[in-house]
Design an enzyme around this catalytic site. Structure first.
Site, PDB file in Angstrom:
ATOM      1  N   ASN A 133       0.331   0.084  -4.737  1.00 42.74           N
ATOM      2  CA  ASN A 133       0.605  -1.244  -3.939  1.00 42.74           C
ATOM      3  C   ASN A 133      -0.609  -0.952  -3.013  1.00 42.74           C
ATOM      4  O   ASN A 133      -0.234  -0.340  -2.017  1.00 42.74           O
ATOM      5  CB  ASN A 133       1.991  -1.343  -3.464  1.00 42.74           C
ATOM      6  CG  ASN A 133       2.001  -2.507  -2.506  1.00 42.74           C
ATOM      7  OD1 ASN A 133       1.008  -3.529  -2.269  1.00 42.74           O
ATOM      8  ND2 ASN A 133       3.018  -2.605  -1.788  1.00 42.74           N
ATOM      9  N   GLU A 136       8.667  -5.573   2.714  1.00 46.88           N
ATOM     10  CA  GLU A 136       7.535  -6.263   3.784  1.00 46.88           C
ATOM     11  C   GLU A 136       7.848  -7.791   3.678  1.00 46.88           C
ATOM     12  O   GLU A 136       7.524  -8.346   4.789  1.00 46.88           O
ATOM     13  CB  GLU A 136       6.208  -5.838   3.871  1.00 46.88           C
ATOM     14  CG  GLU A 136       6.357  -4.173   4.108  1.00 46.88           C
ATOM     15  CD  GLU A 136       5.143  -3.333   3.648  1.00 46.88           C
ATOM     16  OE1 GLU A 136       4.189  -3.889   3.011  1.00 46.88           O
ATOM     17  OE2 GLU A 136       5.431  -1.923   3.860  1.00 46.88           O
ATOM     18  N   SER A 141       7.048   6.390   0.485  1.00 44.63           N
ATOM     19  CA  SER A 141       6.463   7.708   0.937  1.00 44.63           C
ATOM     20  C   SER A 141       6.127   8.648  -0.450  1.00 44.63           C
ATOM     21  O   SER A 141       6.299   9.879   0.045  1.00 44.63           O
ATOM     22  CB  SER A 141       7.039   8.453   2.082  1.00 44.63           C
ATOM     23  OG  SER A 141       7.052   7.843   3.260  1.00 44.63           O
ATOM     24  N   GLU A 144      13.121   0.971  -3.553  1.00 45.50           N
ATOM     25  CA  GLU A 144      12.268   1.360  -2.474  1.00 45.50           C
ATOM     26  C   GLU A 144      13.207   1.302  -1.128  1.00 45.50           C
ATOM     27  O   GLU A 144      13.391   0.427  -0.252  1.00 45.50           O
ATOM     28  CB  GLU A 144      11.177   0.477  -1.989  1.00 45.50           C
ATOM     29  CG  GLU A 144      10.259   0.199  -3.166  1.00 45.50           C
ATOM     30  CD  GLU A 144       8.773  -0.138  -2.569  1.00 45.50           C
ATOM     31  OE1 GLU A 144       8.135   0.728  -3.115  1.00 45.50           O
ATOM     32  OE2 GLU A 144       8.827  -1.219  -2.135  1.00 45.50           O
ATOM     33  N   GLY A 186       6.283   4.020   4.034  1.00 46.87           N
ATOM     34  CA  GLY A 186       5.288   4.152   5.023  1.00 46.87           C
ATOM     35  C   GLY A 186       5.842   5.376   6.139  1.00 46.87           C
ATOM     36  O   GLY A 186       5.111   5.381   7.373  1.00 46.87           O
ATOM     37  N   LYS A 244      -1.096  -3.115  -0.622  1.00 50.27           N
ATOM     38  CA  LYS A 244      -0.601  -4.028   0.538  1.00 50.27           C
ATOM     39  C   LYS A 244      -2.056  -4.850   1.050  1.00 50.27           C
ATOM     40  O   LYS A 244      -2.832  -5.139   0.290  1.00 50.27           O
ATOM     41  CB  LYS A 244      -0.033  -2.989   1.605  1.00 50.27           C
ATOM     42  CG  LYS A 244       0.857  -1.869   1.044  1.00 50.27           C
ATOM     43  CD  LYS A 244       1.911  -1.580   2.098  1.00 50.27           C
ATOM     44  CE  LYS A 244       2.797  -0.384   1.785  1.00 50.27           C
ATOM     45  NZ  LYS A 244       3.884  -0.093   2.246  1.00 50.27           N
ATOM     46  N   HIS A 297       9.056  -7.516  -2.263  1.00 55.19           N
ATOM     47  CA  HIS A 297       8.936  -6.058  -1.432  1.00 55.19           C
ATOM     48  C   HIS A 297       9.613  -6.286  -0.112  1.00 55.19           C
ATOM     49  O   HIS A 297       9.372  -7.406   0.561  1.00 55.19           O
ATOM     50  CB  HIS A 297       7.407  -6.040  -1.340  1.00 55.19           C
ATOM     51  CG  HIS A 297       6.901  -4.621  -0.809  1.00 55.19           C
ATOM     52  ND1 HIS A 297       7.189  -4.447   0.641  1.00 55.19           N
ATOM     53  CD2 HIS A 297       6.570  -3.552  -1.501  1.00 55.19           C
ATOM     54  CE1 HIS A 297       6.790  -3.142   0.768  1.00 55.19           C
ATOM     55  NE2 HIS A 297       6.484  -2.544  -0.473  1.00 55.19           N
TER      56      HIS A 297
HETATM   57  C1  PEP Z   1       5.202   0.382  -0.915  1.00 55.66           C
HETATM   58  O1  PEP Z   1       5.061  -0.321   0.262  1.00 55.66           O
HETATM   59  O2  PEP Z   1       5.310  -0.160  -1.926  1.00 55.66           O
HETATM   60  C2  PEP Z   1       5.302   1.909  -0.756  1.00 55.66           C
HETATM   61  C3  PEP Z   1       5.823   2.501  -1.482  1.00 55.66           C
HETATM   62  O3  PEP Z   1       4.594   2.376   0.406  1.00 55.66           O
HETATM   63  P1  PEP Z   1       4.464   3.840   0.797  1.00 55.66           P
HETATM   64  O4  PEP Z   1       4.168   4.617  -0.408  1.00 55.66           O
HETATM   65  O5  PEP Z   1       3.117   3.889   1.768  1.00 55.66           O
HETATM   66  O6  PEP Z   1       5.771   4.226   1.571  1.00 55.66           O
END
Ligand code: PEP
Length: 245
Positions: free
Chosen positions: A6, A94, A205, A164, A170, A8, A92
């Site tokens: 992803n 976000e 992460s 998630e 992040g 983003k 998601h």
């Molecule tokens: C995400 O936003 O789907 C995600 C997993 O981000 P990150 O790996 O940067 O934590």
């Protein structure tokens, strides 16, 4: 196993070109691992054209609840399908937080994705407050049931679930394999009997150092990779860890 990147709201035409050039030059197929990449909408065609003919799927990061009409700035499920997308992220965190997508909106988007023959990747997860209050499973079951009640068990289990934890996204701190496995197993129970073979992937992460331990867990069927998917080499290393899990 399934590994989805992803991007983003990151990247550029030049960066996408470098990424795709390196990746297609170094990736020579993966045994037992499906791969997806979800770049920003404006780069989808670039990804799709470069990856056409390979087994790597291209996906979107969001769709509208409507199919067409006076919804300036929105893009529909049919339009993503038209671009050659095969999957789309739905709900998601976000989008849930920054764009106020509640469970009803997320369920409607899931329905649209499924109807357009895009594999919906339903993102669910708790905040740190929820976890500290002991309400992780309550939050996740509300997120899952909102979709199940609208589309039914069959359509829900035909998609992908991405667990998630919001606190892990992040932050540089991933859930431990034990924490993630516990939630993945509960999600599988929530899906019902058809959920036995549904892919439940972990995101938050995830990187080349922690991927192997997470992928070894029984109910972790791959990963949704944010930051690390911007680096072709890191992304490929994560895919390799999935191959050996
Ligand atoms: C995400 O936003 O789907 C995600 C997993 O981000 P990150 O790996 O940067 O934590």
């Amino acid at each position: 196993m399934l590994i989805v990147g992803n991007w983003k709201m990151n990247g550029s035409i030049a960066m996408a070109s470098d990424f795709l050039g390196w990746f297609t030059g170094h990736w020579h197929g993966s045994r037992g691992v499906d791969i997806g990449l979800c770049p920003p909408l404006v780069y989808i065609s670039q990804f799709e054209q470069t990856l056409r003919g390979s087994t790597i799927k291209v996906g979107g990061q969001n769709i509208a609840t409507e199919l067409e009409g006076p919804f300036t700035g929105e893009v529909s499920s049919r339009m993503l399908k038209d671009l050659g997308c095969q999957m789309v992220l739905i709900g998601h965190s976000e989008r849930r937080v920054n764009f106020r997508e509640n469970n009803d909106i997320v369920a409607e988007k899931y329905r649209r994705a499924y109807a357009a023959d895009l594999t919906p990747i339903l993102c669910v997860g708790e905040t740190s407050d929820h976890r500290n209050a002991g309400s992780t499973l309550d939050v996740i079951s509300e997120q899952i049931y909102a979709v199940k009640n609208l589309v039914g068990e069959h359509a829900l289990c035909a998609g992908v679930i991405a667990y998630e934890p919001v606190w892990a996204i992040g932050s540089g701190v991933a859930a431990s394999p034990k924490q993630a496995q516990e939630v993945h197993l509960s999600i599988r129970d929530l899906l019902g009997p058809r959920g036995k073979h549904t892919q439940i992937i972990y995101g938050g992460s995830l990187n080349r150092d922690n991927a192997k331990a997470l992928f070894t867990e029984q109910d972790i069927d791959g990963g949704l990779v944010g930051g690390a998917s911007l680096h072709a080499e890191h992304f490929l290393e994560i895919i390799r860890q999935a191959e050996f899990a």
